[in-house]
Write a protein that holds these residues in place. Structure first.
Motif: not given
Length: 124
Positions: A59-63
C-alpha cells in the motif's frame, strides 16, 4: 518504532508514498522541526508480530525508505512481499526457520564475544 529523524525524509520528500499515510506521519514529524515523535513500523497492529508490515509495503505505507525499497522494483523480493502479505502463517513459519538458522551461526574464533547486560552498551 522509529524516531522521527529516521523517517522524516520519507514522509516529507518521497513521492513513492501513500499521501494519507505521509500526512499522518508529518503531524508527528514536521519537516522544519528539529524534534519529532516516534512512529510504529506497522500502524495496523503495532503490538502484534504478524504480516501487516508486508501489506503496508504494498500500500506504499512503509515507514522508512529502506522498508519501502523492499517492494516495487520488481523481481523476487516483490514476489516474497506479496506472498507474505497474503499468507501470514507462511511468513511466521519462514521467520521461525530463519531465526533458528541465524541462532546456529557461530562467530569465528577470532571474534570477541560478549553477552551484554544492556544491548545498547558494552559491558563495563
Amino acid at each position: 518504532m522509529a524516531n522521527c529523524e529516521n523517517y522524516r525524509d520519507r514522509v516529507n520528500d518521497d513521492v513513492d508514498i501513500d499521501a494519507s499515510f505521509a500526512e499522518t506521519r508529518r503531524k508527528t514529524c514536521p519537516a522544519n522541526e528539529s524534534y519529532g515523535g516516534m512512529a510504529p513500523f506497522d500502524e495496523r497492529t503495532p503490538m502484534r508480530f504478524d504480516n501487516a508490515y508486508y501489506k503496508d509495503l504494498i500500500a506504499r505505507r512503509g515507514l522508512l525508505i529502506s522498508d519501502q525499497a523492499l517492494y516495487g522494483s520488481g523481481g523476487r523480493q516483490d514476489d516474497l512481499v506479496e506472498m507474505y502479505s497474503r499468507k501470514g502463517e507462511m511468513f511466521a513459519k519462514d521467520f521461525a526457520k530463519a531465526m533458528v538458522k541465524m541462532g546456529n551461526i557461530s562467530p569465528s574464533e577470532k571474534t570477541p564475544v560478549e553477552v551484554r547486560l544492556n544491548c545498547r552498551m558494552v559491558n563495563w
